[in-house]
Design a protein around this motif. Structure first.
Motif, PDB file in Angstrom:
ATOM      1  N   ARG A  56      -0.322  -4.623   0.636  1.00 50.82           N
ATOM      2  CA  ARG A  56       0.026  -4.666   2.151  1.00 50.82           C
ATOM      3  C   ARG A  56       1.259  -4.263   2.372  1.00 50.82           C
ATOM      4  O   ARG A  56       2.274  -4.371   1.659  1.00 50.82           O
ATOM      5  CB  ARG A  56       0.258  -6.345   2.492  1.00 50.82           C
ATOM      6  N   VAL A  57       1.264  -3.303   3.460  1.00 52.65           N
ATOM      7  CA  VAL A  57       2.554  -2.524   3.917  1.00 52.65           C
ATOM      8  C   VAL A  57       2.738  -3.071   5.271  1.00 52.65           C
ATOM      9  O   VAL A  57       1.864  -2.887   6.235  1.00 52.65           O
ATOM     10  CB  VAL A  57       2.492  -1.248   3.840  1.00 52.65           C
ATOM     11  N   GLY A  58       3.776  -3.947   5.635  1.00 53.84           N
ATOM     12  CA  GLY A  58       3.815  -4.429   7.001  1.00 53.84           C
ATOM     13  C   GLY A  58       2.715  -5.199   7.315  1.00 53.84           C
ATOM     14  O   GLY A  58       2.022  -5.926   6.451  1.00 53.84           O
ATOM     15  N   ALA A  59       2.071  -5.117   8.491  1.00 61.34           N
ATOM     16  CA  ALA A  59       0.661  -5.704   8.942  1.00 61.34           C
ATOM     17  C   ALA A  59      -0.280  -4.985   8.400  1.00 61.34           C
ATOM     18  O   ALA A  59      -1.591  -5.550   8.489  1.00 61.34           O
ATOM     19  CB  ALA A  59       0.876  -5.631  10.356  1.00 61.34           C
ATOM     20  N   ARG A  60      -0.394  -4.041   7.938  1.00 60.58           N
ATOM     21  CA  ARG A  60      -1.675  -3.196   7.431  1.00 60.58           C
ATOM     22  C   ARG A  60      -1.939  -3.572   5.746  1.00 60.58           C
ATOM     23  O   ARG A  60      -1.196  -3.846   5.125  1.00 60.58           O
ATOM     24  CB  ARG A  60      -1.343  -1.535   7.343  1.00 60.58           C
ATOM     25  N   ALA A  61      -3.233  -3.593   5.478  1.00 60.46           N
ATOM     26  CA  ALA A  61      -3.662  -4.016   4.248  1.00 60.46           C
ATOM     27  C   ALA A  61      -4.829  -3.133   4.077  1.00 60.46           C
ATOM     28  O   ALA A  61      -5.467  -2.546   4.715  1.00 60.46           O
ATOM     29  CB  ALA A  61      -4.087  -5.427   4.166  1.00 60.46           C
ATOM     30  N   SER A  62      -4.943  -2.947   2.605  1.00 62.07           N
ATOM     31  CA  SER A  62      -6.082  -2.192   1.979  1.00 62.07           C
ATOM     32  C   SER A  62      -6.209  -2.594   0.711  1.00 62.07           C
ATOM     33  O   SER A  62      -5.509  -3.555   0.030  1.00 62.07           O
ATOM     34  CB  SER A  62      -5.642  -0.334   1.935  1.00 62.07           C
ATOM     35  N   THR A  63      -7.473  -2.353   0.213  1.00 65.15           N
ATOM     36  CA  THR A  63      -7.872  -2.989  -0.988  1.00 65.15           C
ATOM     37  C   THR A  63      -8.644  -1.896  -1.981  1.00 65.15           C
ATOM     38  O   THR A  63      -9.206  -0.785  -1.365  1.00 65.15           O
ATOM     39  CB  THR A  63      -9.039  -4.081  -1.004  1.00 65.15           C
ATOM     40  N   ARG A  64      -8.650  -1.931  -3.193  1.00 74.69           N
ATOM     41  CA  ARG A  64      -9.354  -1.116  -4.167  1.00 74.69           C
ATOM     42  C   ARG A  64      -9.879  -2.109  -5.313  1.00 74.69           C
ATOM     43  O   ARG A  64      -9.099  -3.105  -5.687  1.00 74.69           O
ATOM     44  CB  ARG A  64      -8.221  -0.133  -4.769  1.00 74.69           C
ATOM     45  N   LYS A  65     -10.698  -1.442  -5.712  1.00 74.03           N
ATOM     46  CA  LYS A  65     -11.294  -2.092  -7.022  1.00 74.03           C
ATOM     47  C   LYS A  65     -10.960  -1.498  -8.090  1.00 74.03           C
ATOM     48  O   LYS A  65     -10.642  -0.225  -8.377  1.00 74.03           O
ATOM     49  CB  LYS A  65     -12.872  -1.909  -6.849  1.00 74.03           C
ATOM     50  N   LEU A  66     -10.608  -1.891  -9.138  1.00 73.90           N
ATOM     51  CA  LEU A  66      -9.887  -1.722 -10.492  1.00 73.90           C
ATOM     52  C   LEU A  66     -10.895  -2.216 -11.724  1.00 73.90           C
ATOM     53  O   LEU A  66     -11.308  -3.455 -11.708  1.00 73.90           O
ATOM     54  CB  LEU A  66      -8.541  -1.899 -10.791  1.00 73.90           C
ATOM     55  N   THR A  67     -11.045  -1.236 -12.585  1.00 68.22           N
ATOM     56  CA  THR A  67     -11.989  -1.646 -13.881  1.00 68.22           C
ATOM     57  C   THR A  67     -11.018  -1.639 -15.138  1.00 68.22           C
ATOM     58  O   THR A  67     -10.365  -0.894 -15.564  1.00 68.22           O
ATOM     59  CB  THR A  67     -13.000  -0.769 -14.090  1.00 68.22           C
ATOM     60  N   LEU A  68     -11.119  -2.805 -15.596  1.00 60.01           N
ATOM     61  CA  LEU A  68     -10.293  -3.094 -16.864  1.00 60.01           C
ATOM     62  C   LEU A  68     -11.146  -2.960 -17.958  1.00 60.01           C
ATOM     63  O   LEU A  68     -12.208  -3.828 -17.993  1.00 60.01           O
ATOM     64  CB  LEU A  68      -9.559  -4.391 -16.917  1.00 60.01           C
TER      65      LEU A  68
END
Length: 70
Positions: A56-68
């Motif tokens: 989240r940057v200010g009011a904006r959000a993004s998501t990413r999938k990560l594989t461990l």
């Protein structure tokens, strides 16, 4: 992560059940380029699998999938 101006930034890692695993960033960052990294050495209890990073940057959000992979 490139910021055009100073902003409040949070980056939180979640498991696939929506449980918070770790907060990677929770800070006011200056403008410019920033790298968010995750060293899983302190998270030995985590198993191989897919995790979700929400940034989240200010009011904006993004998501990413990560594989461990262990």
């Amino acid at each position: 992560l490139v910021l055009e101006h100073s902003a409040a930034v949070t980056a939180i890692l979640y498991d696939m059940n929506g449980r918070e695993v770790r907060t990677l960033v929770n800070d006011q960052l200056a403008e410019g380029r920033h790298v968010i990294s995750w060293n899983d050495r302190g998270d030995a209890h985590l198993s191989s699998g897919v995790y979700v990073l929400e940034c989240r940057v200010g009011a904006r959000a993004s998501t990413r999938k990560l594989t461990l992979l262990r």
